[in-house]
Design a protein around this motif. Structure first.
Motif, mmCIF file in Angstrom:
data_model
loop_
_atom_site.group_PDB
_atom_site.id
_atom_site.type_symbol
_atom_site.label_atom_id
_atom_site.label_comp_id
_atom_site.label_asym_id
_atom_site.label_seq_id
_atom_site.Cartn_x
_atom_site.Cartn_y
_atom_site.Cartn_z
ATOM 1 N N GLY A 79 0.828 -1.219 0.000
ATOM 2 C CA GLY A 79 0.000 0.000 0.000
ATOM 3 C C GLY A 79 0.856 1.259 0.000
ATOM 4 N N LEU A 80 1.904 1.248 0.824
ATOM 5 C CA LEU A 80 2.757 2.429 0.912
ATOM 6 C C LEU A 80 3.514 2.654 -0.411
ATOM 7 N N SER A 81 3.905 1.572 -1.054
ATOM 8 C CA SER A 81 4.590 1.702 -2.342
ATOM 9 C C SER A 81 3.677 2.387 -3.362
ATOM 10 N N VAL A 82 2.436 1.914 -3.423
ATOM 11 C CA VAL A 82 1.479 2.508 -4.373
ATOM 12 C C VAL A 82 1.233 3.973 -4.013
ATOM 13 N N ALA A 83 1.067 4.242 -2.705
ATOM 14 C CA ALA A 83 0.804 5.619 -2.270
ATOM 15 C C ALA A 83 1.965 6.532 -2.665
ATOM 16 N N LYS A 84 3.196 6.056 -2.477
ATOM 17 C CA LYS A 84 4.360 6.877 -2.813
ATOM 18 C C LYS A 84 4.469 7.088 -4.327
ATOM 19 N N ILE A 85 4.111 6.061 -5.080
ATOM 20 C CA ILE A 85 4.144 6.207 -6.540
ATOM 21 C C ILE A 85 3.110 7.246 -6.985
ATOM 22 N N LEU A 86 1.880 7.116 -6.471
ATOM 23 C CA LEU A 86 0.837 8.084 -6.834
ATOM 24 C C LEU A 86 1.270 9.497 -6.460
ATOM 25 N N GLU A 87 1.854 9.618 -5.269
ATOM 26 C CA GLU A 87 2.225 10.942 -4.769
ATOM 27 C C GLU A 87 3.261 11.600 -5.669
ATOM 28 N N ASN A 88 4.243 10.820 -6.102
ATOM 29 C CA ASN A 88 5.287 11.399 -6.957
ATOM 30 C C ASN A 88 4.798 11.627 -8.385
ATOM 31 N N MET A 89 4.061 10.653 -8.917
ATOM 32 C CA MET A 89 3.791 10.657 -10.355
ATOM 33 C C MET A 89 2.538 11.457 -10.721
ATOM 34 N N GLU A 90 1.362 10.925 -10.378
ATOM 35 C CA GLU A 90 0.142 11.589 -10.837
ATOM 36 C C GLU A 90 -0.117 12.895 -10.079
ATOM 37 N N ILE A 91 0.380 12.971 -8.840
ATOM 38 C CA ILE A 91 0.094 14.173 -8.048
ATOM 39 C C ILE A 91 1.262 15.167 -8.127
ATOM 40 N N GLY A 92 2.405 14.802 -7.536
ATOM 41 C CA GLY A 92 3.510 15.760 -7.396
ATOM 42 C C GLY A 92 4.031 16.294 -8.718
ATOM 43 N N HIS A 93 4.453 15.388 -9.580
ATOM 44 C CA HIS A 93 5.023 15.805 -10.863
ATOM 45 C C HIS A 93 4.077 16.745 -11.601
ATOM 46 N N ASN A 94 2.803 16.388 -11.631
ATOM 47 C CA ASN A 94 1.869 17.153 -12.443
ATOM 48 C C ASN A 94 1.471 18.481 -11.797
ATOM 49 N N ILE A 95 1.336 18.478 -10.482
ATOM 50 C CA ILE A 95 1.034 19.753 -9.813
ATOM 51 C C ILE A 95 2.219 20.703 -9.977
ATOM 52 N N GLY A 98 2.376 22.823 -12.822
ATOM 53 C CA GLY A 98 1.364 23.882 -12.925
ATOM 54 C C GLY A 98 0.105 23.415 -13.646
ATOM 55 N N GLN A 99 -0.063 22.081 -13.748
ATOM 56 C CA GLN A 99 -1.233 21.581 -14.475
ATOM 57 C C GLN A 99 -2.553 21.926 -13.792
ATOM 58 N N TRP A 100 -2.462 22.217 -12.488
ATOM 59 C CA TRP A 100 -3.699 22.477 -11.734
ATOM 60 C C TRP A 100 -3.751 23.909 -11.202
ATOM 61 N N ASP A 101 -2.816 24.746 -11.604
ATOM 62 C CA ASP A 101 -2.786 26.130 -11.108
ATOM 63 C C ASP A 101 -4.069 26.889 -11.443
ATOM 64 N N TRP A 102 -4.681 26.513 -12.575
ATOM 65 C CA TRP A 102 -5.885 27.226 -13.007
ATOM 66 C C TRP A 102 -7.022 27.154 -11.990
ATOM 67 N N MET A 103 -6.968 26.167 -11.056
ATOM 68 C CA MET A 103 -8.040 26.060 -10.062
ATOM 69 C C MET A 103 -7.960 27.151 -8.995
ATOM 70 N N ARG A 104 -6.795 27.821 -8.933
ATOM 71 C CA ARG A 104 -6.576 28.879 -7.938
ATOM 72 C C ARG A 104 -6.793 28.382 -6.514
ATOM 73 N N ASP A 105 -6.496 27.105 -6.292
ATOM 74 C CA ASP A 105 -6.575 26.578 -4.940
ATOM 75 C C ASP A 105 -5.149 26.599 -4.390
ATOM 76 N N PRO A 106 -4.891 27.440 -3.398
ATOM 77 C CA PRO A 106 -3.507 27.556 -2.924
ATOM 78 C C PRO A 106 -2.951 26.241 -2.384
ATOM 79 N N LYS A 107 -3.820 25.289 -2.068
ATOM 80 C CA LYS A 107 -3.332 24.016 -1.531
ATOM 81 C C LYS A 107 -2.939 23.031 -2.635
ATOM 82 N N ILE A 108 -3.357 23.318 -3.857
ATOM 83 C CA ILE A 108 -3.001 22.432 -4.980
ATOM 84 C C ILE A 108 -2.395 23.317 -6.066
#
Lengths: 407, 357
Positions: A79-95, A98-108
């Motif tokens: 579970g932790l391996s998958v969580a770390k992969i998701l965090e780096n790849m689909e979430i971290g790298h893409n955020i 600036g892929q999500w900057d348009w939402m103007r959510d300071p947390k993302i």
């Protein structure tokens, strides 16, 4: 691969300047369509992925509190391996793109996000977003080509040190996050001279990296194991394995993006005065996709759509799949190669290149079981001989290639 | 601070932070309890009620960090419209005594209003929205006036409704002159008429379709003892300007308090490229668009507040360049090293600008 401009069968020779600009306009139109239709569904997507990732991480870490029981160790580590992969790849790298900057959510937002990775977000954004994505596959400008430690192109001069590059590549894969941190610091270059070592800018950046690494290591190798009490050692091992799995996975995915055989590279001078259309063209031919299921795309952070990502690095990752057929249609119409294959194929292809180029140009292709002893003897000479011997070999190789071309 | 100086609470906090780095403990807590104390202030929409065809009351349960408001004040809400976070200010209208820890705002859909139309037509109960603490000076003084006059038009009734619901019994003599297109368009119409019927409030309704727009001269006829009253006015910019002029001409300007929700745009400058040095972004902005809006449109996260030039929550240093105040056309120029603080919500570019952000 040889820089595209030196190739005898230049894959863009059939395109006129007007074609290239038309390709640029069509790609701009695809981009605009996505920009105009970004909305609540996309926002819900990234929030959902973040929600799932965080809950998965919490649950896995909770299970690991009892990691001295083997089933708990296995479930928690997976579970932790998958969580770390998701965090780096689909979430971290893409955020961080600036892929999500348009939402103007300071947390993302790319300016506020920090990720579970040795390299601080700020340094990575510079080396990745500004350098790699601008100078993609330009030899001497894009350090992602071999990360400065490997030979990934025929045009890089061969030296005996490269014989060990398959080993380097494997070690780099295991400790990829530290490799990236060192790379973002341009450690090799900056440690080379006294002056660079003492540059206050470098020193500050190095301090920042060390601080990040210390915090990351404290979390995974001290705090969580300590919280596990009697499961201290198994939890430590679980965190190590999860980091290792994440490193191997992300390294594999990233190798598939630009290293597979057949992906084009470019000469330094070729990008002087490059137009928007030419930039697009370079991204089109300099990237490779991975085909697979939806889950695979998510786990690669949609870098499986590397072609689309390199054309439009700041479009939300969940939209790449939808524009891929439109992008491919442009490739087909203009007779360009849309490079895509399954993950095992692309990984094998990238590793093939790493092995092939660890050897002098042409050596692997020329070697057969019959001539193996002779070839090995030649390799020994090239390795132990001086630059003169190697230059003579290179000349002979070039002459052979020209002859073959003439015939 | 030395480690021996740390209390137990600080130690635990540090430990939990060490376990969640690079995120913060609150990033995880937000998944389960977005309204808990200590979280960024948020609120949950618990109900929506139509007041008129195009105005709704939204009942919100604010998070634990909510500090009580003073009737007449406004709050800013941040709602995601088509996935994009938008902030707007609305007056709090609820009765503090009658509510169970919830607050209400009233939102009227205005033509092309991105947020107001979303709130009126799309926003669903159960949604968590972003909130700011209540703020604003448009309130009753502790020493209640012996004679009060409220002049409102359209949704300008909302802050006054907040005051009437909470404090009407403390006002011995209150008059409300309210202007709306028709009787059906009067927000809180039934409630106001009931107050009038009970004799606690003198209500003068003006319906513009029949009576035309309210003019200060008429007001003097409707409320002959205007000079003796403290007046609170809220409504469109045109009405407020004419009232200010009238009160000034009568020499009683100090007896008038006004509240407006949008800045009045008087002058447009020539626009220019605005550069944000810390993010390295440059945004082309025209002379009529506040640089705050232009920057947000370009995806930057900007400090913001009331969006009408009063709260100074959006102030940033102008390192170099010129901006024009869109309300009055006043030009502010900064030379390198000046770092003049400008309100981005009411400043438009008047040439190339370099902003420290």
């Amino acid at each position: 691969m040889t820089a595209l401009q030196k190739k005898s069968d230049n894959p863009v020779a059939h395109l006129s300047a007007a074609d290239v600009e038309e390709i640029g306009r069509r790609l701009d139109a695809i981009r605009q369509e996505v920009v105009d239709s970004r909305g609540a569904d996309d926002a819900a997507y990234i929030r959902k992925v973040i929600d799932v990732q965080r809950k998965l991480e919490l649950a896995s870490r909770a299970v690991l509190l009892l990691s001295k029981f083997p089933p708990a160790w296995i479930i928690g580590t997976a579970g932790l391996s998958v969580a770390k992969i998701l965090e780096n790849m689909e979430i971290g790298h893409n955020i961080l793109h600036g892929q999500w900057d348009w939402m103007r959510d300071p947390k993302i937002h790319s300016t506020t996000w920090e990720w579970d990775m040795a390299s601080p977000a700020e340094q990575w954004k510079h080396s990745h977003n500004e350098l790699h994505h601008t100078y993609t596959n330009v030899i001497g400008k894009d350090n992602d080509l071999g990360y400065g430690i490997m030979r990934v192109d025929e045009d890089q001069k061969w030296i005996p040190l490269y014989l060990a590059q398959p080993l380097w590549n494997f070690v780099n894969a295991c400790f990829f996050e530290y490799g990236i941190a060192a790379y973002d610091l341009e450690l090799g270059k900056n440690l080379a001279t006294e002056e660079r070592r003492n540059d206050p800018k470098f020193k500050a950046a190095a301090k920042q990296v060390l601080k990040k690494i210390r915090k990351q290591a404290t979390k995974d190798y001290l705090v969580h194991p300590a919280l596990s009490g009697p499961s201290f050692v198994p939890t430590l091992a679980a965190n190590f394995v999860a980091n290792l799995v994440r490193n191997l996975w992300s390294h594999s995915v990233i190798m598939c993006g630009h290293f597979p055989e057949g992906v084009e590279t470019y000469e330094k001078t070729s990008i002087d005065g490059e137009t928007r259309g030419e930039w697009y063209l370079r991204q089109m031919l300099g990237s490779a996709n991975i085909s697979g299921s939806k889950a695979m795309h998510v786990m690669t952070g949609n870098l499986s759509h590397q072609v689309e990502h390199h054309l439009f690095p700041d479009l939300p990752s969940n939209r790449y799949a939808e524009i891929a057929p439109k992008v491919k249609a442009i490739f087909d119409e203009y007779g360009l190669r849309y490079h895509t294959a399954s993950l095992p194929k692309q990984v094998a292809s990238a590793w093939h290149k790493v092995f092939r180029l660890s050897l002098p140009n042409g050596w692997m292709a020329a070697t057969t079981p019959a001539n193996a002893p002779k070839q090995v003897a030649q390799l020994y000479k090239l390795t132990t001989g001086g630059p003169k011997v190697r230059r003579a070999y290179d000349r002979a190789q070039r002459a052979q290639a020209e002859q073959a071309l003439a015939a | 601070m030395t480690s021996t100086g740390l209390g137990l609470r600080d130690r635990v906090t540090r430990l939990v932070e060490a376990a969640t780095t690079p995120l913060l403990p609150r990033d995880y807590l937000d998944l389960f309890a977005p309204l808990r104390s200590g979280a960024d202030l948020r609120g949950k929409v618990v109900a929506k009620r139509h007041e008129t065809a195009d105005a709704v009351t939204v009942v919100i349960r604010p998070g634990r960090g909510w500090r009580e408001h003073v009737p007449g004040q406004y709050i800013r809400i941040g709602v995601d419209v088509d996935g994009v976070r938008q902030w707007r200010a609305y007056s709090v209208t609820s009765d503090r005594a009658a509510t169970d820890g919830t607050i209400s705002i009233c939102v009227k859909a205005i033509p092309d209003g991105k947020v107001s139309n979303h709130v009126v037509r799309e926003l669903r109960p159960g949604t968590v929205i972003q909130l700011d603490q209540a703020t604003g000076e448009f309130t009753l003084p502790a020493q209640r006036p012996a004679k009060a006059l409220f002049v409102t038009a359209g949704s300008g009734i909302t802050p006054v409704m907040g005051m009437l619901r909470n404090h009407l019994d403390e006002l011995p003599d209150a008059v409300l002159v309210h202007s709306a297109p028709t009787a059906q368009d009067v927000v809180f119409g039934d409630e106001l008429r009931a107050l009038a019927a009970s004799g606690r409030l003198r209500l003068v309704e003006r319906h513009t379709e029949r009576d035309g727009f309210l003019k200060p001269a008429e007001l003097a006829e409707l409320v002959p003892d205007l000079h003796e009253r403290t007046t609170w006015a809220c409504g469109p910019a045109g009405l407020l300007e004419s009232l200010e002029e009238h009160w000034a001409a009568e020499g009683i300007a100090d007896q008038l308090l006004i509240e407006q929700f949008r800045p009045r745009v008087l002058v447009t400058g020539e626009g220019g490229a605005v550069t944000y040095n810390k993010t390295g972004t440059t945004v082309e902005s025209d002379g009529a668009t506040p640089i705050l809006d232009a920057a947000e449109e370009a995806g930057l996260i900007m400090p913001s507040g009331c969006r009408m030039g009063i709260c100074y929550g959006c102030v940033l240093p102008l390192r170099e360049g010129a901006v024009r105040d869109i309300r009055n056309g006043e030009l502010t120029v900064a030379a390198p090293g000046d770092g003049v603080l400008v309100q981005t919500c009411i400043s438009a570019a008047a040439g190339a600008c370099d902003i420290d952000h």
